[in-house]
Write an enzyme that holds these catalytic residues in place. Sequence first.
Site, PDB file in Angstrom:
ATOM      1  NE  ARG A   1      -4.554 -19.817 -16.465  1.00 49.14           N
ATOM      2  CZ  ARG A   1      -5.795 -19.352 -16.604  1.00 49.14           C
ATOM      3  NH1 ARG A   1      -6.376 -18.729 -15.606  1.00 49.14           N
ATOM      4  NH2 ARG A   1      -6.427 -19.501 -17.740  1.00 49.14           N
TER       5      ARG A   1
ATOM      6  CD  GLU B   1     -13.664 -16.479  -3.497  1.00 51.03           C
ATOM      7  OE1 GLU B   1     -12.953 -16.708  -4.479  1.00 51.03           O
ATOM      8  OE2 GLU B   1     -14.489 -15.546  -3.476  1.00 51.03           O
TER       9      GLU B   1
ATOM     10  CE1 TYR C   1      10.717   8.680 -42.956  1.00 50.64           C
ATOM     11  CE2 TYR C   1      12.856   9.544 -43.607  1.00 50.64           C
ATOM     12  CZ  TYR C   1      11.934   9.224 -42.624  1.00 50.64           C
ATOM     13  OH  TYR C   1      12.230   9.453 -41.307  1.00 50.64           O
TER      14      TYR C   1
ATOM     15  CB  ALA D   1       6.065   9.832 -57.573  1.00 49.45           C
TER      16      ALA D   1
ATOM     17  CE1 TYR E   1      21.009   8.775 -37.378  1.00 49.94           C
ATOM     18  CE2 TYR E   1      20.786   6.731 -38.598  1.00 49.94           C
ATOM     19  CZ  TYR E   1      21.197   7.408 -37.471  1.00 49.94           C
ATOM     20  OH  TYR E   1      21.797   6.727 -36.446  1.00 49.94           O
TER      21      TYR E   1
HETATM   22  C1  UD1 Z   1     -11.400 -13.186  -6.775  1.00 50.09           C
HETATM   23  C2  UD1 Z   1     -12.551 -13.197  -5.770  1.00 50.09           C
HETATM   24  C3  UD1 Z   1     -13.721 -13.939  -6.386  1.00 50.09           C
HETATM   25  C4  UD1 Z   1     -14.116 -13.276  -7.696  1.00 50.09           C
HETATM   26  C5  UD1 Z   1     -12.931 -13.172  -8.627  1.00 50.09           C
HETATM   27  C6  UD1 Z   1     -13.283 -12.301  -9.815  1.00 50.09           C
HETATM   28  C7  UD1 Z   1     -11.633 -13.210  -3.505  1.00 50.09           C
HETATM   29  C8  UD1 Z   1     -11.283 -14.046  -2.351  1.00 50.09           C
HETATM   30  N1  UD1 Z   1     -12.132 -13.847  -4.568  1.00 50.09           N
HETATM   31  O1  UD1 Z   1     -11.015 -14.534  -6.975  1.00 50.09           O
HETATM   32  O2  UD1 Z   1     -14.820 -13.943  -5.500  1.00 50.09           O
HETATM   33  O3  UD1 Z   1     -15.167 -14.012  -8.297  1.00 50.09           O
HETATM   34  O4  UD1 Z   1     -11.795 -12.559  -7.975  1.00 50.09           O
HETATM   35  O5  UD1 Z   1     -12.254 -12.299 -10.757  1.00 50.09           O
HETATM   36  O6  UD1 Z   1     -11.481 -12.008  -3.448  1.00 50.09           O
HETATM   37  N2  UD1 Z   1      -4.319 -10.194  -5.523  1.00 50.09           N
HETATM   38  C9  UD1 Z   1      -3.294  -9.580  -4.868  1.00 50.09           C
HETATM   39  N3  UD1 Z   1      -2.730 -10.219  -3.811  1.00 50.09           N
HETATM   40  C10 UD1 Z   1      -3.164 -11.434  -3.375  1.00 50.09           C
HETATM   41  C11 UD1 Z   1      -4.206 -12.048  -4.065  1.00 50.09           C
HETATM   42  C12 UD1 Z   1      -4.782 -11.390  -5.134  1.00 50.09           C
HETATM   43  O7  UD1 Z   1      -2.883  -8.484  -5.224  1.00 50.09           O
HETATM   44  O8  UD1 Z   1      -2.604 -11.932  -2.383  1.00 50.09           O
HETATM   45  C13 UD1 Z   1      -4.908  -9.486  -6.664  1.00 50.09           C
HETATM   46  C14 UD1 Z   1      -4.596 -10.193  -7.981  1.00 50.09           C
HETATM   47  O9  UD1 Z   1      -3.460  -9.616  -8.599  1.00 50.09           O
HETATM   48  C15 UD1 Z   1      -5.842  -9.925  -8.806  1.00 50.09           C
HETATM   49  C16 UD1 Z   1      -6.945  -9.818  -7.755  1.00 50.09           C
HETATM   50  O10 UD1 Z   1      -6.313  -9.524  -6.537  1.00 50.09           O
HETATM   51  O11 UD1 Z   1      -5.743  -8.686  -9.486  1.00 50.09           O
HETATM   52  C17 UD1 Z   1      -7.792 -11.097  -7.645  1.00 50.09           C
HETATM   53  O12 UD1 Z   1      -6.968 -12.168  -7.222  1.00 50.09           O
HETATM   54  P1  UD1 Z   1      -7.154 -13.640  -7.761  1.00 50.09           P
HETATM   55  O13 UD1 Z   1      -6.209 -14.515  -7.041  1.00 50.09           O
HETATM   56  O14 UD1 Z   1      -7.141 -13.635  -9.236  1.00 50.09           O
HETATM   57  O15 UD1 Z   1      -8.631 -13.957  -7.190  1.00 50.09           O
HETATM   58  P2  UD1 Z   1      -9.663 -14.978  -7.742  1.00 50.09           P
HETATM   59  O16 UD1 Z   1      -9.342 -16.344  -7.244  1.00 50.09           O
HETATM   60  O17 UD1 Z   1      -9.815 -14.776  -9.195  1.00 50.09           O
END
Ligand code: UD1
Length: 453
Positions: A17, A158, A352, A366, A373
């Site tokens: 996004r 969730e 400069y 001034a 360069y």
């Molecule tokens: C997650 C939480 C949710 C919370 C929210 C807060 C879970 C299941 N849900 O949801 O409860 O309210 O964050 O912002 O934990 N990421 C990985 N690998 C993955 C998935 C995620 O590295 O496979 C990392 C993402 O880069 C991010 C973070 O984990 O930094 C959160 O992942 P995201 O998919 O944004 O979770 P949310 O649906 O926002």
Amino acid sequence: MSRSLLTVILAAGKGTRMRSNLPKVLHRIAGRSMLGHVLARAKSVGGDKLAVVVGPGMDAVRKEATAAVPDAAVYVQENQAGTADAVLAAREAIAAHKGDLLVLFADTPLITKETLEALIGELDRGAAVAVLGFYARDPGSYGRLLTSVDGTLLAIREAKDASPAEREVKLCNSGVMAFRLDSPIAVLDKIGNANAKGEFYLTDAIEIVRSQGGRAGVVVCEEDEVLGVNARRELAQAEAIWQRRAREQAMDEGVTLISPETVWFSFDTALARDVVVEPNVFFGPGVTVDEGAEIKANSYLEGARVGAGARVGPYARLRQGAVLGRDVHIGNFVEVKNVALGDGAKANHLSYLGDGSVGAKANIGAGTIFCNYDGFFKSKTEIGEGAFVGSNSSLVAPVKIGAGAYIGSGSVITKNVEADALALERSSQEERPGWAAKFRIMMARRKVQASGK
Ligand code: UD1
Ligand code: CA
């Protein structure tokens, strides 16, 4: 903090996004990547071991992590199968670790040290797992913290899996969690993916820990601290929150900001007591300003050191390696790069100054230009103490102007000038008495003839 702490930072999200060629967590707030902010925060709470989980091919993210914290371990999560799966990408580090485990999201860069300390404090109060929660103005897609009447945390649901009644809950999951368990791996391995998204949710750890007799605690923080950045608008919101805090902190530490909302800081801007900053000033990374210095309106500073009592601007630009001594004056439309100016030196207008040095109390007139360069190499201009450079001089580097020397206005100086000498490089002035008056009469006649009257 007495116990050893392993912090796992999740940075595998592609952040589609953001609509960017740059991985989401490398986008900057106050001149530092979000990942950099989170790494610094983890260090600040005594996180002695750091693991960063990146997505496949995210070499730039790996580099950023190891540049900031050379001993950080970097793991790759092959498929983005959820937050629990992401934490388990660091299985090796977690299995080898004896102590607490903290999970942070790299896209949640505004958490304060105090809040993380409170979260770890919840473990000290006997919780096996502690969750950082917040009351959301709009709970939307956040996970909901389900609590019993006495406030005990029972589970995290969730949004996609929540019943309508559960969705009414305003207390939400920030994503930040801390664990004090004999074997976090054993808990994480029990997490399944039978849910709306078909993902392995870290949040399911709550019910598993509780089923094993452990207590789950909640620490509540301000929503601003746990803003998650998924799109550019949120990046700008996070920047705004960060800047507001930095301005308040600067004022609390004794800096005057005439119009705080128009002054922009970097993550490492350091302003001493009684510094005054006028409106519309931008501090890029690497700026230090000593006591009582004044930064006047519409100035841009980066990589610069400003000495006590110095005056910069209005409309000045200080770049990398500008080092100003005490009481130096840099005035309007003056650009300084990689030049050290001794105490009391002045360059007040339209200049400069690039690559070199200016001795104490020297005066740069001034329009002076350091011609540093030649299209291939950069060279130095060295000006001695108390020298006086007349207006509109070009100093062609490499060149040295001795202490106390004078440079006549409009000179193009290509050779070194001895101390206390006058160097003058321009044709001598001619004067023709009465010439202008005669010229005017002659031209007026011609004009009459040309119009045919
Ligand atoms: C997650 C939480 C949710 C919370 C929210 C807060 C879970 C299941 N849900 O949801 O409860 O309210 O964050 O912002 O934990 N990421 C990985 N690998 C993955 C998935 C995620 O590295 O496979 C990392 C993402 O880069 C991010 C973070 O984990 O930094 C959160 O992942 P995201 O998919 O944004 O979770 P949310 O649906 O926002
Ligand atoms: Ca998120």
